[in-house]
Write an enzyme that holds these catalytic residues in place. Structure first.
Site, PDB file in Angstrom:
ATOM      1  CB  CYS A   1      54.798  60.241  49.311  1.00 23.77           C
ATOM      2  SG  CYS A   1      54.841  60.457  47.512  1.00 23.77           S
TER       3      CYS A   1
ATOM      4  CB  CYS B   1      42.426  64.113  46.384  1.00 18.78           C
ATOM      5  SG  CYS B   1      42.686  62.894  47.672  1.00 18.78           S
TER       6      CYS B   1
END
EC number: 2.4.2.14
Length: 449
Positions: free
Chosen positions: A239, A10
């Site tokens: 990430c 999201c």
């Protein structure tokens, strides 16, 4: 690549300013690439009010519903998942311990189930099946004892493990939180108010004074002022797929330009695995920036050989066949491809089915040779920190060698960027690359409950 797609959980946006609802709506539009299956906005107007639904931001807030949400501060959320009821679309309103909060979360908890069972054993009743609710319950539980947002979040960091960038509406305050590892991005901007976003590119229409929320940082905005503290510390592990694929190219994440990181991935790939070709083309849009870097370093001209159909919407009823799906989304420029040796660049291969059909499409368009170059290492392991990577048996690189993958997709040659080349391109080794290496950050699995 977006055909066999890995999906980001999201995007989140928050505003403490005049016209905060309208600005949050615009911010969510700028983050639409991070989730297309659900959207919601919560406002504070003396109480929390929320409007949310399934679909794109423009679909959820059509018919003037956005004008009925007046308040300050405001948080919003875009979500990719098609599963779950409307109660699981965020922001999520949670009540416990005599308090109420609305929360928007980007990421995934690694100790969600044991932590949920722990709180259920203490009498807490959960109204959804998503891990976001656990973060809210943990915060409210500790706040009810400590009566301080920073101290409560310090306890949350000790208790809640995994990836989470979070925005909360709480008693008229806007609270922003980034986990101590910094898995998921979160940016903070100041101008005529205070703003938060999963990516800084969504903030630039409102302010120029923008920075990353640091890992382990908590920012509380109340009474028109922002107070910040670092209350959680760990080894940072950003990430890697934010740089490879998820983030917008015009974003800057952890001080690193996503565009230039991707461009350098192409440069490093050309140095490591050169190809004899007549033209470099990209799989749009995911491979374009790396393809430009590859072309520049190799001296092979870059051309647009595949055109993307941008008008197949989310609700389009796709046919069942994989090949026709690819051909509906991508169309070859035969005048670029026919009779030439093609160097095809993309960001990643997941299952291999989409790449196989693209290679076939290029051959059908008259390509003499097709040399596939992938601007990231092979994906061999699942992600537990918020990226919807398929199970390991679905990942083609988990069970086939590069030579076997080359034969499977029908390419004349295949090469991936190395892990070291990827680090050089991004410019840091403070990365979570568990999906590539199988080495998962310790903090995310150090359960206290």
């Amino acid at each position: 690549m977006r055909g066999e797609i890995m999906k980001e959980k999201c995007g989140i946006f928050g505003a403490y300013s005049q016209d905060a609802t309208k600005k949050t709506y615009y911010g969510l539009m700028a983050l639409q690439h991070r989730g297309q299956e659900g959207a919601g906005i919560s406002v504070w107007d003396g109480d929390i009010r929320t409007v949310k639904g399934h679909g794109l931001v423009s679909e959820v807030f059509k018919g003037g519903s956005i004008r009925r949400l007046n308040g300050n501060p405001v948080i919003g959320h875009v979500r990719y998942s098609t599963s779950g009821s409307l109660s699981e679309v965020q922001p999520l309103e949670v009540e416990c311990c005599g308090y109420k909060v609305s929360i928007a979360h980007n990421g995934t908890l690694t100790n969600f189930l044991p932590l949920r069972r722990f709180y259920e054993s203490r009498g807490f009743k959960f109204r959804s099946s998503i891990d976001t609710e656990v973060i809210a319950v943990s915060f409210l539980n500790h706040y009810s004892e400590l009566k301080d947002e920073f101290e409560a979040m310090s306890r949350v960091f000790e208790e809640v493990k995994g990836a989470y960038s979070v925005l909360m509406l709480f008693n008229g305050k806007l609270i922003a939180v980034r986990d101590p590892v910094g898995f998921r991005p979160l940016s903070f901007g100041a101008g005529d108010g205070y703003y938060f976003s999963s990516e800084d590119s969504a903030l630039r229409m409102f302010c120029t004074n923008i920075r990353d929320v640091s890992p382990g940082e908590v920012i509380v905005v109340k009474d028109g002022e922002a107070e910040s503290k670092i209350v959680g510390r760990s080894e940072h592990a950003y990430c890697v797929f934010e740089y490879i694929y998820f983030a917008r190219p015009d974003s800057i994440i952890n001080g690193i330009s996503v565009y230039w990181a991707r461009y350098r991935m192409g440069v490093e790939l050309a140095r490591e695995s050169p190809a004899e070709g007549d033209v470099v083309i990209a799989v749009p849009d995911s491979g374009r920036t790396a393809a430009l870097g590859f072309a520049h370093e190799s001296g092979i001209p870059y051309m647009e050989g595949l055109i993307k159909n941008r008008y197949i919407g989310r609700t389009f009823i796709m046919p069942s066949g994989r090949e026709i799906k690819v051909r509906l989304k991508l169309s070859p420029v035969k005048e670029v491809i026919k009779g030439r040796r093609i160097v095809l660049v993309d960001d990643s291969i997941v299952r291999g089915t989409t790449m196989k059909n693209i290679v076939k499409m290029l051959r059908d368009a008259g390509a003499r040779e097709v040399h596939v170059r992938i601007a990231s290492p092979p994906i061999r392991y699942p992600c537990y920190m918020g990226i919807d990577i398929p199970t390991r048996h679905e990942l083609i690189a988990a069970w086939k060698s590069i030579e076997e993958i080359k034969k499977e997709i029908g390419a004349d040659s295949l090469a991936y960027l190395s892990v070291e080349g990827l680090k050089r391109a991004i410019g840091t080794d403070k990365l979570c690359m568990a999906c590539l290496t199988g080495n998962y950050p310790e903090w995310a699995f150090d359960f206290k409950v």
